[in-house]
Design a protein around this motif. Structure first.
Motif, PDB file in Angstrom:
ATOM      1  N   ASN A 187       0.864  -1.176   0.000  1.00  0.00           N
ATOM      2  CA  ASN A 187       0.000   0.000   0.000  1.00  0.00           C
ATOM      3  C   ASN A 187       0.901   1.226   0.000  1.00  0.00           C
ATOM      4  O   ASN A 187       1.182   1.817   1.037  1.00  0.00           O
ATOM      5  CB  ASN A 187      -0.921  -0.008   1.226  1.00  0.00           C
ATOM      6  N   VAL A 188       1.359   1.607  -1.155  1.00  0.00           N
ATOM      7  CA  VAL A 188       2.341   2.683  -1.268  1.00  0.00           C
ATOM      8  C   VAL A 188       1.771   4.009  -0.788  1.00  0.00           C
ATOM      9  O   VAL A 188       2.421   4.767  -0.060  1.00  0.00           O
ATOM     10  CB  VAL A 188       2.840   2.799  -2.726  1.00  0.00           C
ATOM     11  N   ARG A 189       0.552   4.323  -1.204  1.00  0.00           N
ATOM     12  CA  ARG A 189      -0.032   5.612  -0.813  1.00  0.00           C
ATOM     13  C   ARG A 189      -0.217   5.698   0.699  1.00  0.00           C
ATOM     14  O   ARG A 189       0.040   6.743   1.307  1.00  0.00           O
ATOM     15  CB  ARG A 189      -1.363   5.818  -1.543  1.00  0.00           C
ATOM     16  N   GLY A 190      -0.668   4.610   1.305  1.00  0.00           N
ATOM     17  CA  GLY A 190      -0.837   4.622   2.750  1.00  0.00           C
ATOM     18  C   GLY A 190       0.483   4.753   3.477  1.00  0.00           C
ATOM     19  O   GLY A 190       0.595   5.477   4.478  1.00  0.00           O
ATOM     20  N   THR A 191       1.501   4.055   2.979  1.00  0.00           N
ATOM     21  CA  THR A 191       2.821   4.157   3.588  1.00  0.00           C
ATOM     22  C   THR A 191       3.357   5.577   3.474  1.00  0.00           C
ATOM     23  O   THR A 191       3.887   6.141   4.440  1.00  0.00           O
ATOM     24  CB  THR A 191       3.787   3.173   2.912  1.00  0.00           C
ATOM     25  N   ARG A 192       3.189   6.172   2.301  1.00  0.00           N
ATOM     26  CA  ARG A 192       3.652   7.547   2.122  1.00  0.00           C
ATOM     27  C   ARG A 192       2.936   8.490   3.090  1.00  0.00           C
ATOM     28  O   ARG A 192       3.570   9.336   3.744  1.00  0.00           O
ATOM     29  CB  ARG A 192       3.424   8.020   0.695  1.00  0.00           C
ATOM     30  N   ALA A 193       1.617   8.339   3.220  1.00  0.00           N
ATOM     31  CA  ALA A 193       0.858   9.220   4.101  1.00  0.00           C
ATOM     32  C   ALA A 193       1.293   9.054   5.551  1.00  0.00           C
ATOM     33  O   ALA A 193       1.441  10.038   6.290  1.00  0.00           O
ATOM     34  CB  ALA A 193      -0.637   8.935   3.948  1.00  0.00           C
ATOM     35  N   LEU A 225      -0.672   5.070  12.289  1.00  0.00           N
ATOM     36  CA  LEU A 225      -1.179   3.716  12.099  1.00  0.00           C
ATOM     37  C   LEU A 225      -2.441   3.696  11.249  1.00  0.00           C
ATOM     38  O   LEU A 225      -2.667   2.748  10.479  1.00  0.00           O
ATOM     39  CB  LEU A 225      -1.430   3.063  13.458  1.00  0.00           C
ATOM     40  N   ASP A 226      -3.257   4.731  11.350  1.00  0.00           N
ATOM     41  CA  ASP A 226      -4.473   4.796  10.537  1.00  0.00           C
ATOM     42  C   ASP A 226      -4.132   5.051   9.067  1.00  0.00           C
ATOM     43  O   ASP A 226      -4.672   4.381   8.170  1.00  0.00           O
ATOM     44  CB  ASP A 226      -5.399   5.893  11.064  1.00  0.00           C
ATOM     45  N   GLU A 227      -3.254   6.003   8.824  1.00  0.00           N
ATOM     46  CA  GLU A 227      -2.870   6.295   7.444  1.00  0.00           C
ATOM     47  C   GLU A 227      -2.207   5.087   6.791  1.00  0.00           C
ATOM     48  O   GLU A 227      -2.398   4.824   5.602  1.00  0.00           O
ATOM     49  CB  GLU A 227      -1.906   7.484   7.395  1.00  0.00           C
ATOM     50  N   TRP A 228      -1.455   4.330   7.569  1.00  0.00           N
ATOM     51  CA  TRP A 228      -0.699   3.215   7.051  1.00  0.00           C
ATOM     52  C   TRP A 228      -1.590   2.151   6.401  1.00  0.00           C
ATOM     53  O   TRP A 228      -1.185   1.462   5.471  1.00  0.00           O
ATOM     54  CB  TRP A 228       0.116   2.557   8.168  1.00  0.00           C
ATOM     55  N   GLN A 229      -2.809   1.995   6.914  1.00  0.00           N
ATOM     56  CA  GLN A 229      -3.667   0.931   6.396  1.00  0.00           C
ATOM     57  C   GLN A 229      -4.769   1.437   5.475  1.00  0.00           C
ATOM     58  O   GLN A 229      -5.687   0.705   5.128  1.00  0.00           O
ATOM     59  CB  GLN A 229      -4.284   0.136   7.548  1.00  0.00           C
ATOM     60  N   HIS A 230      -4.665   2.682   5.044  1.00  0.00           N
ATOM     61  CA  HIS A 230      -5.630   3.235   4.100  1.00  0.00           C
ATOM     62  C   HIS A 230      -4.902   3.821   2.883  1.00  0.00           C
ATOM     63  O   HIS A 230      -3.706   4.089   2.937  1.00  0.00           O
ATOM     64  CB  HIS A 230      -6.485   4.321   4.759  1.00  0.00           C
ATOM     65  N   SER A 231      -5.630   4.007   1.818  1.00  0.00           N
ATOM     66  CA  SER A 231      -5.103   4.650   0.611  1.00  0.00           C
ATOM     67  C   SER A 231      -5.986   5.843   0.275  1.00  0.00           C
ATOM     68  O   SER A 231      -7.136   5.667  -0.145  1.00  0.00           O
ATOM     69  CB  SER A 231      -5.093   3.667  -0.575  1.00  0.00           C
ATOM     70  N   ASP A 232      -5.480   7.049   0.530  1.00  0.00           N
ATOM     71  CA  ASP A 232      -6.236   8.277   0.264  1.00  0.00           C
ATOM     72  C   ASP A 232      -7.601   8.243   0.933  1.00  0.00           C
ATOM     73  O   ASP A 232      -8.627   8.641   0.355  1.00  0.00           O
ATOM     74  CB  ASP A 232      -6.404   8.483  -1.243  1.00  0.00           C
ATOM     75  N   GLY A 233      -7.643   7.739   2.181  1.00  0.00           N
ATOM     76  CA  GLY A 233      -8.876   7.714   2.942  1.00  0.00           C
ATOM     77  C   GLY A 233      -9.767   6.517   2.677  1.00  0.00           C
ATOM     78  O   GLY A 233     -10.801   6.353   3.323  1.00  0.00           O
ATOM     79  N   HIS A 234      -9.392   5.658   1.756  1.00  0.00           N
ATOM     80  CA  HIS A 234     -10.170   4.466   1.435  1.00  0.00           C
ATOM     81  C   HIS A 234      -9.417   3.223   1.908  1.00  0.00           C
ATOM     82  O   HIS A 234      -8.334   3.312   2.470  1.00  0.00           O
ATOM     83  CB  HIS A 234     -10.434   4.403  -0.069  1.00  0.00           C
ATOM     84  N   GLY A 385       0.390  -7.155  13.808  1.00  0.00           N
ATOM     85  CA  GLY A 385      -0.052  -6.031  14.631  1.00  0.00           C
ATOM     86  C   GLY A 385      -0.010  -4.702  13.917  1.00  0.00           C
ATOM     87  O   GLY A 385      -0.688  -3.765  14.313  1.00  0.00           O
ATOM     88  N   VAL A 386       0.795  -4.599  12.855  1.00  0.00           N
ATOM     89  CA  VAL A 386       0.839  -3.391  12.029  1.00  0.00           C
ATOM     90  C   VAL A 386       0.534  -3.814  10.594  1.00  0.00           C
ATOM     91  O   VAL A 386       1.234  -4.653  10.032  1.00  0.00           O
ATOM     92  CB  VAL A 386       2.213  -2.697  12.087  1.00  0.00           C
ATOM     93  N   SER A 387      -0.526  -3.242  10.021  1.00  0.00           N
ATOM     94  CA  SER A 387      -0.958  -3.642   8.692  1.00  0.00           C
ATOM     95  C   SER A 387      -1.011  -2.449   7.756  1.00  0.00           C
ATOM     96  O   SER A 387      -1.350  -1.339   8.176  1.00  0.00           O
ATOM     97  CB  SER A 387      -2.347  -4.293   8.761  1.00  0.00           C
ATOM     98  N   ASP A 388      -0.692  -2.715   6.479  1.00  0.00           N
ATOM     99  CA  ASP A 388      -0.855  -1.670   5.472  1.00  0.00           C
ATOM    100  C   ASP A 388      -2.164  -1.853   4.705  1.00  0.00           C
ATOM    101  O   ASP A 388      -2.402  -1.179   3.712  1.00  0.00           O
ATOM    102  CB  ASP A 388       0.340  -1.630   4.507  1.00  0.00           C
TER     103      ASP A 388
END
Length: 413
Positions: A187-193, A225-234, A385-388
């Protein structure tokens, strides 16, 4: 600058994440001050271990960060930038049914007749200690027709582009070379965010403990942690879905490569055939432990708790809290326990070496969720415990059926 590329355990995640981030925002790449060797890369050890983000590194070493004119990763040499057919994407290694299986993916999507593609297989009785080495080298005469050598004992030459591959002269190994689906997913976008959140706080200034671990607030941790598992809010999405790569795939008899012992340390290199090798020797890998430890301190903070990272030593002096993991990562090899009968856990051989006994081969298969495992170890000290938000690739790959990687999707008519 060097003539080729090495892709190593520690560097491969930094490398691929840099590429992934560039594909999202088109920004130039800052040179990584931690493991920048200036001569190329080698790929091995944990592959998914250290796609350490450039934005965080810019906070740590702004004097070194320099934007590149074109999107490329921070450890590419001039030769690799000019010829992406020497650009290692990822390395995979695992054992099955008496065979060692190896996969090297090439970002440029093709092989070059100017580049030598090499797997280096060290063998010994424990992780980090090896007594024997054998090299597997392939030179290409045309797009998918390599001449491959396993040390000086076995070779194959001819068309390796069919899914069944090309068998060596004495049957010790099989080789495939062709275009396949890229098994890496992220999840590149989530990781970047997520890393943008951390980078902004580091830029603004944040207190750190004696070991360099930032004291992020609860609100910052929750956002990361929230941004990491989402892509542009989705829901988290794999930006790399449908990507195609050139893949060099080897399946070799374990008896041909384990002369030093059952623990196999695998790493890979590309180099210009007409030039001498130009990558740092293994004896110099330890020089990067301090820089790796400084970056580990930042990841350790992402759950708001400093000191709970895997292998962090709680009662150590602050300067040595992250030394054990930094030393393991700096070793730069992907470890396979070739006596194991199954392969289900990324970093299993390293886990066993650290005291968590298991009977898994470890290594890295195309189906491991290496990104989540490594992030979880860095942040919380556990393998989960940490997910993208991305748990599998969009294509189905195999751990047992050669050439292992799925064929690329057929474009619509």
């Amino acid at each position: 600058m060097g003539h080729g590329r090495q892709a190593t355990a520690v560097e491969i995640f930094s490398d691929r994440l840099a590429k992934d981030l560039d594909s999202v925002n088109g920004a130039g790449v800052a040179k990584y001050c931690g493991a920048n060797r200036g001569v190329g890369k080698q790929s091995g050890n944990h592959n998914a271990n250290a796609r350490i983000d450039r934005q965080i590194h810019r906070q740590r070493c702004p004097r070194v960060g320099t934007p590149a004119a074109n999107a490329s990763d921070h450890l590419d040499t001039a030769a690799v930038i000019a010829d992406p057919s020497g650009d290692i994407g990822d390395l995979y290694a695992w054992s099955h049914d008496g065979r060692l299986n190896l996969v090297m993916t090439i970002v440029g999507g093709k092989f070059s007749d100017h580049v030598r593609y090499s797997f280096h297989i060290d063998s010994g009785k424990s992780v980090g200690k090896t007594d024997a080495t054998i090299d597997f080298e392939c030179d290409f005469e045309s797009a998918f027709a390599p001449q491959c050598r396993l040390g000086d004992v076995e070779r194959a030459r001819g068309d390796a582009g069919s899914p069944s591959g090309l068998m060596s002269e004495q049957g010790r190994f099989r080789v495939f070379a062709g275009v396949r689906d890229d098994p890496f997913y992220d999840n590149v976008r989530g990781t970047r965010a997520a890393l943008n959140v951390a980078g902004a706080v580091l830029t603004a200034g944040v207190a750190r403990d004696g070991a360099g671990c930032p004291r992020f607030t609860r609100a910052t941790v929750a956002r990361i942690l929230d941004e990491w598992q989402h892509s542009d809010g989705h829901a988290g999405a794999n930006l790399l879905a449908g990507w195609k790569i050139a893949a060099l795939v080897i399946s070799v008899d374990l008896k041909a490569v384990n002369h030093g012992g059952p623990l196999l340390g695998v790493w890979g290199t590309t180099s210009v055939r007409a030039a001498p090798p130009n990558h740092p020797p293994r004896t110099g890998w330890a020089d990067f432990e301090a820089d790796i430890a400084a970056t580990l301190a930042i990841y350790d903070a992402f759950d708001g708790v400093c000191g709970n990272q895997w292998l962090a030593v709680q009662n150590a002096t602050p300067a040595t809290r992250y030394s054990e993991l930094a030393q393991l990562l700096a070793d730069d090899r992907l470890w396979v326990n070739s006596t194991a009968k199954s392969c289900h856990q990324y970093l299993a051989a390293e886990y066993h070496h650290a005291g968590a006994a298991n009977h898994d081969c470890g290594g890295r298969t195309p189906n491991y969720d290496a990104v989540d495992v490594f992030h979880s170890l860095l942040v919380r000290g556990h393998t989960s415990g940490v997910s993208d938000g991305v748990d599998a690739d969009d294509r189905v790959h195999s751990d047992t059926q050669f050439p292992f990687l799925a064929s690329p999707p057929t474009p619509p008519l």
